[in-house]
Design a protein around this motif. Structure first.
Motif: not given
Length: 311
Positions: A92-97, A200-210
């Protein structure tokens, strides 16, 4: 980072999702002892719905409510299983890994109350799974077994197995480990038998880009090899434009010398057609490797195979 810093973590409310957040909290606290965390749980439409995922618009059903909390500023960080995050469209726009945590076991596990292995299961054994990827591969390797649809989180599926709704289950090894149920695993299936889902087997952390503060706080939780593997895998899926009814599998592997390999497979739902591509890259950009493997599959007819599947 200031000791009073608070990081609010958005997550699905299933037992597994909460266990995953606990891992992130522990790793974050070890890295920044002064940081405080608060869990913001949400029950997603994917968790509530017990029918076919395609009827809800696919895998995004597990992530869109979490994304909304992040974008609304009600949470600072989201924890996702990469395999549940659609790759056929951008984040989604405005978010990043912000980080991909070190990869856990990527294999699928057989859970059989009688302790039989997959090859020992008698004809007609009911395997509980709603995964088109698992169904297609079982149809190829073990056509004498019968897949019965089964949705719900891992705890719920184990309850259904114990209640006799299936004779055996296929679940992710990493998921069973995260909920403390490793002892339920009868057999961890080789990747040749059951190729894993992308991510598979991976946890990702997502934040707001700013939100540079949170990004900076969690970035060091990331693992460089996992980042390379997942980047290649998700580019493969993005170029293939697979949907939630298309049986697509694959995995990247970063080697010590810096080489990166990527295996990609596309199946027809009945498992009768299997497309396979496997390539290596040295210092090649992981996204380029993902594109290259996808193009190799497209040359074999992946586009026609995927587009022929209703969704």
């Amino acid at each position: 980072m200031a000791v009073s810093e608070l990081i609010r973590i958005a997550t699905r409310s299933s037992p597994m999702a909460l266990a995953q957040v606990e891992r992130v909290r522990q790793e974050l606290t070890a890295l920044h002892p002064g940081v405080r965390t608060e869990v913001v749980p949400v029950t997603t439409s994917g968790d509530r719905w017990q029918g076919a995922l395609s009827e809800l618009g696919g895998k995004g059903a597990f992530t869109k409510e979490v994304d909304a909390l992040l974008l609304a500023g009600r949470a600072d960080l989201a924890v996702h299983c990469v395999k549940d995050v659609p790759a056929d469209r951008p984040l989604p726009a405005g978010t990043t890994w912000a980080a991909f945590l070190k990869r856990d076991d990527l294999r699928d596990a057989l859970v059989h109350p009688g302790g039989l292995t997959l090859d020992e299961l008698p004809p007609g054994t009911r395997i509980g799974t709603s995964s088109v990827r698992r169904v297609a591969q079982l149809s190829t390797s073990h056509p004498h077994l019968r897949c019965v649809p089964m949705r719900g989180n891992a705890n719920r599926r184990l309850e259904k197995l114990d209640a006799g709704e299936a004779d055996a289950l296929l679940l992710a090894v990493s998921g069973l480990e995260r909920i403390g149920m490793r002892d339920r695993i009868t057999e961890a299936l080789p990747l040749e038998t059951m190729c894993p889902p992308i991510g598979a087997g991976v946890l990702a952390l997502q934040c707001r880009e700013d939100d540079s503060e949170t990004i900076e706080a969690v970035a060091d939780l990331g693992d460089a090899d996992t980042w390379r593997e997942v980047t290649a895998e998700r580019m493969l899926l993005h170029v293939l434009q697979g949907h939630c009814n298309s049986p697509i599998a694959g995995y990247g592997r970063a080697e010590r010398g810096g080489r990166l390999s990527l295996r990609g497979r596309v199946f027809s739902p009945d498992g009768k057609t299997v497309l396979d591509a496997h390539e290596w890259a040295g210092p090649l950009d992981p996204a380029t490797l993902g594109t290259s493997v996808a193009v190799a599959l497209l040359r074999q007819g992946a586009r026609q195979l995927i587009d022929a599947i209703p969704h």
